[in-house]
Design a protein around this motif. Structure first.
Motif, PDB file in Angstrom:
ATOM      1  N   LEU A   1       1.142  -1.190   0.111  1.00 43.45           N
ATOM      2  CA  LEU A   1      -0.128   0.195   0.190  1.00 43.45           C
ATOM      3  C   LEU A   1       1.429   1.208   0.250  1.00 43.45           C
ATOM      4  O   LEU A   1       0.431   1.983  -0.307  1.00 43.45           O
ATOM      5  N   VAL A   2       2.060   1.598   0.655  1.00 42.51           N
ATOM      6  CA  VAL A   2       3.040   2.281   0.545  1.00 42.51           C
ATOM      7  C   VAL A   2       3.400   2.174  -1.398  1.00 42.51           C
ATOM      8  O   VAL A   2       3.436   3.526  -1.489  1.00 42.51           O
ATOM      9  N   VAL A   3       3.534   1.264  -1.338  1.00 42.49           N
ATOM     10  CA  VAL A   3       4.371   1.596  -3.280  1.00 42.49           C
ATOM     11  C   VAL A   3       2.885   2.093  -3.753  1.00 42.49           C
ATOM     12  O   VAL A   3       3.581   3.376  -4.529  1.00 42.49           O
ATOM     13  N   ALA A   4       2.052   1.826  -3.410  1.00 42.33           N
ATOM     14  CA  ALA A   4       0.946   2.166  -4.182  1.00 42.33           C
ATOM     15  C   ALA A   4       0.768   3.582  -4.777  1.00 42.33           C
ATOM     16  O   ALA A   4       0.089   4.154  -4.799  1.00 42.33           O
ATOM     17  N   SER A   5       1.312   4.218  -2.910  1.00 44.10           N
ATOM     18  CA  SER A   5       0.867   5.308  -2.100  1.00 44.10           C
ATOM     19  C   SER A   5       1.602   6.553  -3.340  1.00 44.10           C
ATOM     20  O   SER A   5       1.644   7.246  -2.686  1.00 44.10           O
ATOM     21  N   LEU A   6       2.788   5.534  -3.088  1.00 48.68           N
ATOM     22  CA  LEU A   6       3.855   6.421  -3.772  1.00 48.68           C
ATOM     23  C   LEU A   6       3.268   7.490  -5.297  1.00 48.68           C
ATOM     24  O   LEU A   6       3.426   8.111  -5.598  1.00 48.68           O
ATOM     25  N   PHE A   7       2.895   6.382  -6.431  1.00 46.14           N
ATOM     26  CA  PHE A   7       2.375   6.388  -7.411  1.00 46.14           C
ATOM     27  C   PHE A   7       0.781   7.610  -7.341  1.00 46.14           C
ATOM     28  O   PHE A   7       0.893   8.129  -7.893  1.00 46.14           O
ATOM     29  N   LEU A   8      -0.296   7.259  -5.991  1.00 49.31           N
ATOM     30  CA  LEU A   8      -1.152   8.024  -5.987  1.00 49.31           C
ATOM     31  C   LEU A   8      -0.928   9.007  -5.925  1.00 49.31           C
ATOM     32  O   LEU A   8      -1.426  10.337  -6.041  1.00 49.31           O
TER      33      LEU A   8
ATOM     34  N   ILE B   1       8.423   8.837  -9.992  1.00 52.57           N
ATOM     35  CA  ILE B   1       9.041   7.998  -8.553  1.00 52.57           C
ATOM     36  C   ILE B   1      10.697   7.931  -9.515  1.00 52.57           C
ATOM     37  O   ILE B   1      12.012   7.822  -8.536  1.00 52.57           O
ATOM     38  N   LYS B   2      11.022   7.891 -10.277  1.00 52.40           N
ATOM     39  CA  LYS B   2      12.084   7.261 -10.510  1.00 52.40           C
ATOM     40  C   LYS B   2      13.407   8.061 -10.343  1.00 52.40           C
ATOM     41  O   LYS B   2      13.176   8.802 -11.153  1.00 52.40           O
ATOM     42  N   GLY B   3      14.369   7.392  -9.841  1.00 51.08           N
ATOM     43  CA  GLY B   3      14.978   8.818  -9.783  1.00 51.08           C
ATOM     44  C   GLY B   3      15.182   9.751  -8.502  1.00 51.08           C
ATOM     45  O   GLY B   3      16.168  10.625  -8.186  1.00 51.08           O
ATOM     46  N   LYS B   4      13.990   9.456  -8.065  1.00 47.76           N
ATOM     47  CA  LYS B   4      13.684  10.776  -6.978  1.00 47.76           C
ATOM     48  C   LYS B   4      14.183  10.072  -5.202  1.00 47.76           C
ATOM     49  O   LYS B   4      14.610   9.201  -5.052  1.00 47.76           O
ATOM     50  N   LYS B   5      14.134  11.022  -4.346  1.00 51.91           N
ATOM     51  CA  LYS B   5      15.347  10.409  -3.045  1.00 51.91           C
ATOM     52  C   LYS B   5      13.883  10.322  -2.266  1.00 51.91           C
ATOM     53  O   LYS B   5      13.112  11.329  -1.989  1.00 51.91           O
ATOM     54  N   LEU B   6      14.007   9.299  -1.695  1.00 56.09           N
ATOM     55  CA  LEU B   6      13.022   8.364  -0.563  1.00 56.09           C
ATOM     56  C   LEU B   6      13.315   8.827   0.020  1.00 56.09           C
ATOM     57  O   LEU B   6      14.786   7.892   0.784  1.00 56.09           O
ATOM     58  N   GLY B   7      13.245   8.527   1.958  1.00 56.51           N
ATOM     59  CA  GLY B   7      14.145   8.349   3.325  1.00 56.51           C
ATOM     60  C   GLY B   7      13.026   7.744   3.956  1.00 56.51           C
ATOM     61  O   GLY B   7      11.437   8.043   3.398  1.00 56.51           O
ATOM     62  N   VAL B   8      13.118   6.734   4.525  1.00 58.53           N
ATOM     63  CA  VAL B   8      12.519   5.806   5.217  1.00 58.53           C
ATOM     64  C   VAL B   8      12.786   5.946   6.557  1.00 58.53           C
ATOM     65  O   VAL B   8      14.015   5.215   6.914  1.00 58.53           O
ATOM     66  N   ILE B   9      11.661   6.215   7.183  1.00 59.49           N
ATOM     67  CA  ILE B   9      12.179   6.761   8.589  1.00 59.49           C
ATOM     68  C   ILE B   9      11.847   5.555   9.922  1.00 59.49           C
ATOM     69  O   ILE B   9      10.085   4.890   9.616  1.00 59.49           O
ATOM     70  N   GLY B  10      12.166   4.393   9.583  1.00 60.80           N
ATOM     71  CA  GLY B  10      12.594   3.114  10.334  1.00 60.80           C
ATOM     72  C   GLY B  10      12.577   2.081   9.715  1.00 60.80           C
ATOM     73  O   GLY B  10      11.409   2.013   8.657  1.00 60.80           O
ATOM     74  N   LEU B  11      13.667   1.372  10.334  1.00 55.11           N
ATOM     75  CA  LEU B  11      13.559   0.758   9.239  1.00 55.11           C
ATOM     76  C   LEU B  11      13.692  -1.287   9.824  1.00 55.11           C
ATOM     77  O   LEU B  11      13.828  -1.536   9.996  1.00 55.11           O
TER      78      LEU B  11
ATOM     79  N   MET C   1      14.276   4.118  -7.611  1.00 51.94           N
ATOM     80  CA  MET C   1      14.862   5.329  -6.263  1.00 51.94           C
ATOM     81  C   MET C   1      15.634   5.365  -6.058  1.00 51.94           C
ATOM     82  O   MET C   1      17.024   4.392  -5.916  1.00 51.94           O
ATOM     83  N   GLU C   2      16.673   7.265  -5.501  1.00 56.80           N
ATOM     84  CA  GLU C   2      17.386   6.622  -4.352  1.00 56.80           C
ATOM     85  C   GLU C   2      16.736   7.030  -3.229  1.00 56.80           C
ATOM     86  O   GLU C   2      16.493   7.703  -2.524  1.00 56.80           O
ATOM     87  N   VAL C   3      17.538   5.466  -2.064  1.00 57.97           N
ATOM     88  CA  VAL C   3      17.076   5.495  -0.978  1.00 57.97           C
ATOM     89  C   VAL C   3      18.252   5.664   0.159  1.00 57.97           C
ATOM     90  O   VAL C   3      18.969   5.372   0.550  1.00 57.97           O
ATOM     91  N   TYR C   4      17.405   6.675   1.102  1.00 57.66           N
ATOM     92  CA  TYR C   4      17.410   6.734   2.502  1.00 57.66           C
ATOM     93  C   TYR C   4      16.926   5.977   3.595  1.00 57.66           C
ATOM     94  O   TYR C   4      15.904   6.254   4.032  1.00 57.66           O
TER      95      TYR C   4
ATOM     96  N   TYR D   1      10.362  12.179  -1.148  1.00 60.77           N
ATOM     97  CA  TYR D   1       9.336  11.886  -0.363  1.00 60.77           C
ATOM     98  C   TYR D   1       9.911  11.119   0.748  1.00 60.77           C
ATOM     99  O   TYR D   1      11.136  10.658   0.987  1.00 60.77           O
ATOM    100  N   ILE D   2       8.979  11.012   2.039  1.00 60.84           N
ATOM    101  CA  ILE D   2       9.361  10.433   3.280  1.00 60.84           C
ATOM    102  C   ILE D   2       8.155   9.593   4.013  1.00 60.84           C
ATOM    103  O   ILE D   2       7.106  10.417   3.539  1.00 60.84           O
ATOM    104  N   SER D   3       8.782   8.486   4.045  1.00 58.83           N
ATOM    105  CA  SER D   3       7.773   7.094   4.484  1.00 58.83           C
ATOM    106  C   SER D   3       7.804   7.001   6.464  1.00 58.83           C
ATOM    107  O   SER D   3       9.131   6.633   6.258  1.00 58.83           O
ATOM    108  N   VAL D   4       7.255   7.153   6.612  1.00 59.52           N
ATOM    109  CA  VAL D   4       7.177   6.809   8.915  1.00 59.52           C
ATOM    110  C   VAL D   4       6.238   6.032   9.025  1.00 59.52           C
ATOM    111  O   VAL D   4       5.896   5.704   8.721  1.00 59.52           O
ATOM    112  N   HIS D   5       8.015   4.709   9.212  1.00 61.64           N
ATOM    113  CA  HIS D   5       7.911   3.401  10.099  1.00 61.64           C
ATOM    114  C   HIS D   5       7.989   3.156  11.442  1.00 61.64           C
ATOM    115  O   HIS D   5       8.622   2.470  11.403  1.00 61.64           O
ATOM    116  N   VAL D   6       8.093   3.651  12.177  1.00 62.58           N
ATOM    117  CA  VAL D   6       8.180   4.320  14.067  1.00 62.58           C
ATOM    118  C   VAL D   6       6.598   3.565  14.727  1.00 62.58           C
ATOM    119  O   VAL D   6       6.229   4.148  14.248  1.00 62.58           O
ATOM    120  N   PRO D   7       7.437   2.961  15.752  1.00 65.33           N
ATOM    121  CA  PRO D   7       6.357   2.464  17.412  1.00 65.33           C
ATOM    122  C   PRO D   7       5.752   4.016  17.400  1.00 65.33           C
ATOM    123  O   PRO D   7       6.507   5.133  17.583  1.00 65.33           O
TER     124      PRO D   7
END
Length: 388
Positions: free
Chosen positions: A90-97, A135-145, A161-164, A197-203
């Motif tokens: 769903l997160v991946v789908a939302s990148l496009f949405l 989204i190709k070539g854009k920077k995605l930051g994922v907080i919480g791995l 994507m270039e992922v941080y 883009y920033i995706s948050v995945h922390v408690p």
């Protein structure tokens, strides 16, 4: 017979694992030793004296009174990773949405109903308002791995994507599951300042509540798109609304709608669909039931949110003594004294702590009659079980 109460509908592929000759499972079960729950709130529920454990078929446990359970020596399990793939998709789908303004475009297309032969021309004339970046070539930051964040990061790498990634609690095992192309950074600040883009995945904790606030947003690109599929309160709704209104960010996708967010331009609010797949519900049910059974029958703890993981698979003695106690100095010495006075020999012992609570399992040989009462009399002991 072990009584297991279900507070929500739990997938049969999980409850069917419970031997009907040993377990009575259902919504109307009374005096439960175990509870299976999904979203039902337990905060106002009276916890029975015989309750040993609660298994949440999902990752979040905000609906369970954790502190109260710890005080009563009740183990609380969750099922980390069981719904990870569902949320990742769903997160991946939302990148496009949010990039291509797909929800808004769909709603606009509905307004063309009844225009007949003019629809084609109107589509060509109006489609430019929904243009958005690839989204190709854009920077995605994922907080919480953790389980979900790592899957999102790896999928984004595969999408070009270039992922941080940022996670101060990243385990060795977690790092091994992470693509080598993910750029690990030490602080969220680096993600805020660099990512599209920033995706948050922390408690949700007192420390993470409102972590995406006005100050954080002000340090981000004005074209940033934020995705929140973890917990609603991680993001300050009013800060997001103001930023969208003033051109401080491009879009916000959340799986946790609030009255303030609904209908705001630039917000895509989904009705908590992250784990809403039959596969996810099945995975969570199976994991929750297995955790509950292993603890009830064997005293083993895996994936508890309030107690440490402790597993004793080989037993040389006559019984297992399972003791939940406060993590205080000298307790193990007192435990040994009790067994010594009772002329019971400790063949093996496992003991670990998690913050203020500890769990000790003894493999003992000898007569255990009256031993439970002796352990319960020890100060700082919260609960005791003897499994033969």
């Amino acid at each position: 017979m072990y009584n297991i109460q279900t507070l929500n509908k739990i997938a049969a592929c999980g409850t069917d694992l419970m031997d009907k000759s040993k377990y009575k499972v259902g919504e109307d079960v009374t005096n439960p030793c175990g509870v299976l729950v999904r979203s039902a709130s337990m905060h106002d529920m009276e916890l029975p004296d015989g309750l040993l454990a609660i298994a949440r078929a999902g990752a979040g446990t905000n609906n369970i009174p954790i502190d109260k359970c710890s005080e009563k020596g009740i183990v609380v399990f969750n099922t980390p990773g069981a719904n990870a793939n569902a949320v990742k998709e769903l997160v991946v789908a939302s990148l496009f949405l949010c990039s291509r303004k797909i929800p808004a475009a769909m709603e606009w297309a509905k307004t063309l109903k009844g225009k007949g032969d003019e629809v084609g021309k109107l589509v060509e004339k109006g489609k430019s308002q929904f243009a958005g970046p690839e989204i190709k070539g854009k920077k995605l930051g994922v907080i919480g791995l953790g389980a979900i964040g790592a899957l999102v990061a790896n999928a984004a790498v595969d999408l070009g994507m270039e992922v941080y990634g940022a996670d101060p609690f990243l385990s060795v095992m977690g790092a091994l599951h992470l693509s080598t192309k993910v750029k690990y950074v030490k602080s969220n600040k680096e993600i805020f300042e660099n990512c599209d883009y920033i995706s948050v995945h922390v408690p949700l904790t007192p420390e993470t509540k409102g972590m995406i606030n006005a100050e954080a947003i002000s340090s981000m690109k004005k074209t940033v798109r934020i995705l929140n599929f973890a917990r609603g309160d991680l993001v300050d709704d009013q800060a997001v609304i103001e930023a969208l209104k003033n051109g401080g960010m491009a879009a916000y996708v959340t799986d946790f709608p609030t009255d303030a967010l609904i209908g705001v331009e630039g917000v895509i609010a989904l009705p908590h669909l992250g784990a809403s797949t039959p596969e996810s519900e099945d995975n969570c049910a199976v994991m929750a039931c297995k955790e509950l059974m292993d603890y009830i029958e064997n005293g083993n703890i895996t994936n508890s949110v309030n107690l440490p993981n402790v597993s004793m698979t080989t037993v040389a003695g006559d019984a297992k003594v399972c003791i939940i106690h406060k993590n205080v100095e000298g307790l193990i010495s007192k435990v040994s004294s009790v067994t010594s006075e009772a002329k019971v020999n400790i063949e093996n012992m496992e003991s670990k702590s998690k913050k203020d609570i500890a769990y000790t399992v003894l493999d003992v040989k000898g007569n255990t009659d009256g031993l439970m009462e002796k352990f319960k009399a020890v100060e700082a002991v919260l609960s005791v079980r003897i499994i033969k």
